[in-house]
Design an enzyme around this catalytic site. Structure first.
Site, PDB file in Angstrom:
ATOM      1  CE  LYS A 249      16.050 106.623   8.598  1.00  7.64           C
ATOM      2  NZ  LYS A 249      16.991 106.707   9.646  1.00  7.64           N
TER       3      LYS A 249
ATOM      4  CE  LYS B  97      15.700 115.467  11.957  1.00  4.00           C
ATOM      5  NZ  LYS B  97      16.139 114.207  11.326  1.00  4.00           N
TER       6      LYS B  97
ATOM      7  CG  ASN C 262       8.085 123.017  23.255  1.00  2.83           C
ATOM      8  OD1 ASN C 262       6.913 123.168  22.968  1.00  2.83           O
ATOM      9  ND2 ASN C 262       9.080 123.352  22.451  1.00  2.83           N
ATOM     10  N   GLY C 263       7.647 120.198  26.775  1.00  3.14           N
ATOM     11  CA  GLY C 263       8.192 119.451  27.911  1.00  3.14           C
ATOM     12  C   GLY C 263       7.090 118.752  28.677  1.00  3.14           C
TER      13      GLY C 263
ATOM     14  CD  GLU D 112      12.835 106.617  11.311  1.00  4.66           C
ATOM     15  OE1 GLU D 112      12.893 107.507  12.149  1.00  4.66           O
ATOM     16  OE2 GLU D 112      13.694 106.457  10.424  1.00  4.66           O
TER      17      GLU D 112
ATOM     18  CG  HIS E 217      21.092  81.254  16.493  1.00  6.18           C
ATOM     19  ND1 HIS E 217      21.526  80.048  16.967  1.00  6.18           N
ATOM     20  CD2 HIS E 217      22.139  81.787  15.811  1.00  6.18           C
ATOM     21  CE1 HIS E 217      22.801  79.862  16.618  1.00  6.18           C
ATOM     22  NE2 HIS E 217      23.185  80.917  15.906  1.00  6.18           N
TER      23      HIS E 217
ATOM     24  CD  GLU F  30      19.697 104.551  10.220  1.00  2.00           C
ATOM     25  OE1 GLU F  30      19.385 104.195  11.353  1.00  2.00           O
ATOM     26  OE2 GLU F  30      19.314 105.628   9.733  1.00  2.00           O
TER      27      GLU F  30
ATOM     28  CD1 TRP G 155       4.674 114.335  18.083  1.00  2.53           C
ATOM     29  CD2 TRP G 155       5.125 113.756  20.190  1.00  2.53           C
ATOM     30  NE1 TRP G 155       4.969 112.986  18.095  1.00  2.53           N
ATOM     31  CE2 TRP G 155       5.252 112.613  19.370  1.00  2.53           C
ATOM     32  CE3 TRP G 155       5.368 113.617  21.558  1.00  2.53           C
ATOM     33  CZ2 TRP G 155       5.597 111.354  19.865  1.00  2.53           C
ATOM     34  CZ3 TRP G 155       5.718 112.365  22.058  1.00  2.53           C
ATOM     35  CH2 TRP G 155       5.831 111.253  21.215  1.00  2.53           C
TER      36      TRP G 155
ATOM     37  CB  CYS H 167       6.044 120.823  21.654  1.00  6.85           C
ATOM     38  SG  CYS H 167       5.029 119.591  22.427  1.00  6.85           S
TER      39      CYS H 167
ATOM     40  NE  ARG I  16      10.873 121.393  17.696  1.00  7.88           N
ATOM     41  CZ  ARG I  16      11.996 121.515  18.393  1.00  7.88           C
ATOM     42  NH1 ARG I  16      13.097 121.902  17.800  1.00  7.88           N
ATOM     43  NH2 ARG I  16      12.020 121.246  19.671  1.00  7.88           N
TER      44      ARG I  16
END
Ligand code: F6R
Length: 614
Positions: free
Chosen positions: A491, A609, A101-102, A494, A510, A487, A75, A2, A27
């Site tokens: 990427k 973000k 926000n929160g 995402e 394995h 990583e 969000w 948010c 964000r």
């Protein structure tokens, strides 16, 4: 996650707020809204599901007058993304509007209490209870907005950054924070409010970062006043923003992510600048030097982080153990905070976070602090909550990262971790001066090597076309390159939404090798290092099962070229720095595949973000 924007001054608030919301789009969000106190003193709230552009279309025919307002990108956490759940929320009488926000953890209890008093809620959010509660307190206790907010926040359990405006007072915004960031910008007879400095930077460079349980009382014609929940006044510390506007624009690139990938030679130079002496005989990370004894006497270092920052932490583990001979443990902050970890007062906890606002990392810091550990932060965002919560630390200085998928922050984090390990190693004497200087020289040369990698971007772009429609990917690496493989996989998933997994190459047999067939692309990082031959054997095992191998190899490599289906060359470097050069083509591969698939690269679905809720 948010985003909050607020404005009070003599200009029209609407364009400033909308621009601010656009600046915060990076964000991540799924609905947007705005509240304006109009010239006719009406409190107008407009909100929509979707993008800020949808909100603008919706507001086109509406009264958007007024010089005071608050705006929000949401969000979703409690309640689906729709108009009713979007912020701002009116109070019951529609006299107040609030953005938040929160997460309010005890919202069900508060909601039930208010319902029993006859209040009816319009949304399914946890947020709405705050504004109802504030209004209830104002009416029953006959107090002003600020006092009502103080009293209400005493009852609230959870995390919040809030801002409220009142229909009966066109000259005031009340804002407060706890565990969720909030910045006040101070202009000439005007104030700005935002979740981070990006919406503020084009208007003023004077900002105040609110601390937990602080309330900003923003009144027209008066200086900014900050009080705590008990109404004790706190002198606001005005900071100067180092950020500039061009850093927030795309600079001719189609996406922020591509811009940020291409910025890396410069951002790494910025990261290194001033931290290595001209002769290359000393690395001075001041946060480490200032706490030299703590680092030299540390029995153990624990690194906490999430996502990409956690991958950087894994590289940090290799670096610190390898160069400094201090045992290192790397933990997901979200697990660490809930698993009653053993932490001794002499332990050092390093927290890595690009945004400096990740809720889990912040909570892990608080836990480690409570057990007496010394906390060192590695952050990008200056003045962020994590930067302020740590005992000492180093900024990575790579500039604002707007693309949701982290790129330049990752290489910045690895560079700072390299300098941190080199600083400790030199102080501790665990590295010979010759080896030390060889490593320092190589690190200084990494920005040029990244420029070379980027000159090859067309090769990666062409390759991306072959794999755009793959349904799965496997990424392999060993040693320092194993986190780079993780990583690379992150990427890709995402931003392209292709399923991808990273493994240490030798782990394939394995279990995961069962997945290999002609349709499985395998990206193998096989740069020349101490376990190069072992990695080649792992690639042979993939080829023997018809997997398609894309190998990242050192310049001039012949061995892997003879086995792999496709090769991307990167400049040769020392083993500890291999992830820095190897990760760039992986960023590019993910980027081009996502673009080929028409994905929203900078704002991938469901992602935020800055993850300010747990
Ligand atoms: C991945 C990504 C996330 C973040 C994670 C931690 O591209 O951006 O995985 O790395 O959410 O964020 P910070 O570093 O801000 O704590």
């Amino acid at each position: 996650m948010c985003g909050i924007v607020g404005y009070m001054g003599s200009k029209a608030a609407y364009p400033i707020l909308i621009k601010g919301l656009h600046r915060l789009e990076y964000r991540g969000y799924d609905s947007a809204g705005i509240a304006l106190l109009s010239d006719r003193l009406e409190l107008n709230v407009y909100k929509t599901k979707g993008k800020v552009a949808d909100l603008e279309r919706f507001a086109e025919s509406k009264d958007v007058s007024g010089c005071i307002g608050i705006a929000h990108t949401r969000w979703a956490t409690h309640g689906e993304p729709n108009e009713a759940n979007a912020h701002p929320h009116y109070s019951q009488s529609k006299g107040l509007a609030l953005i938040h926000n929160g997460i309010i953890e005890n919202y069900t209890v508060l909601r039930t209490e208010l319902e029993s008093k006859g209040y009816t809620f319009r949304s399914r959010t946890d947020t709405e209870v705050i504004v109802y509660l504030v209004e209830y307190i104002m009416q029953t206790n006959r107090v002003d907005l600020c006092t009502a907010v103080q009293l209400a926040l005493h009852q609230v359990i959870g995390a919040y950054a809030i801002a409220l405006i009142d229909r009966n007072n066109p000259d005031e915004i009340i804002a407060a924070r706890k565990s969720s960031p909030l910045v006040v910008g101070i202009g000439e007879d005007e104030f700005f409010l935002a979740s981070d400095a990006t919406p503020i930077v084009e208007y003023t460079d004077r900002v105040v970062y609110l601390n937990d349980e602080e309330i900003a009382v923003i009144r027209r014609g008066e200086p900014l006043k900050v009080v705590n929940l008990n109404n004790v006044e706190i002198t606001p510390e005005i900071k100067k923003l180092a950020m500039n506007l061009s850093q927030l624009e795309k600079g001719g690139y189609p996406h922020f992510m591509l811009k940020e990938i291409f910025e890396q030679p410069r951002t790494l130079q910025d990261c290194i600048r001033g931290r290595i002496n001209i002769e290359g005989t000393q690395v001075v990370l001041s946060g480490v030097i200032d706490n030299r004894d703590k680092f030299l006497n540390a029995h153990r270092i624990i690194i906490v982080a999430c996502g990409t920052s956690w991958h950087a932490a894994l590289i940090g583990e290799h670096l610190i153990e390898d160069l400094c001979r201090i045992p290192v443990e790397v933990e997901y902050a979200s697990e660490f905070r809930y698993r009653n970890p053993v932490i001794h007062p002499g332990d050092i906890v390093i927290a890595i976070s690009q945004s400096g606002e990740t809720a889990d990392t912040l909570a892990a810091i608080e836990l480690a602090k409570s057990k007496g550990a010394f906390i060192y932060g590695i952050c990008n965002v200056v003045g962020s909550s994590i930067a302020r919560a740590t005992d000492s630390g180093s900024y990575i200085h790579v500039g604002p990262e707007i693309g949701v998928a982290s790129t330049k922050a990752f290489t910045g984090q690895v560079t700072v971790l390299s300098m941190l390990a080199l600083t400790i190693a030199q102080q501790k004497g665990t590295l010979s001066q010759t080896r030390f200087e060889e490593m320092v020289k190589e690190l200084q040369g990494i920005p040029d090597k990244l420029s070379k990698v980027l000159k090859n971007s067309e090769v990666v772009k062409e390759l991306s076309k072959i794999f755009t429609y793959a349904r799965n990917f496997i990424y392999l690496g060993r040693g320092y390159n194993y986190p780079a493989a993780l990583e690379g996989a992150l990427k890709l998933k995402e931003i392209s939404y292709i399923h991808a997994e990273g493994y240490p190459a030798a782990e394939m047999k394995h279990g995961p090798i069962a997945l290999i067939d002609v349709e499985m692309p395998v990206v193998a990082i096989a740069t020349t290092d101490s376990i190069y031959e072992k990695t080649i054997s792992n690639i042979q095992e993939i080829k023997a099962r018809q997997g398609k191998v894309i190998a990242i190899v050192s310049e001039g490599d012949e061995m892997v070229r003879g086995i792999a289906d496709y090769c991307i060359e990167v400049p040769r470097t020392l083993e500890p720095f291999a992830p820095l050069v190897a990760s760039v083509p992986l960023q590019l591969l993910a980027y081009y595949i996502a673009v080929n698939k028409g994905r929203n690269v900078d704002q991938p679905r469901n992602l935020a973000k800055s993850v300010t809720v747990e």
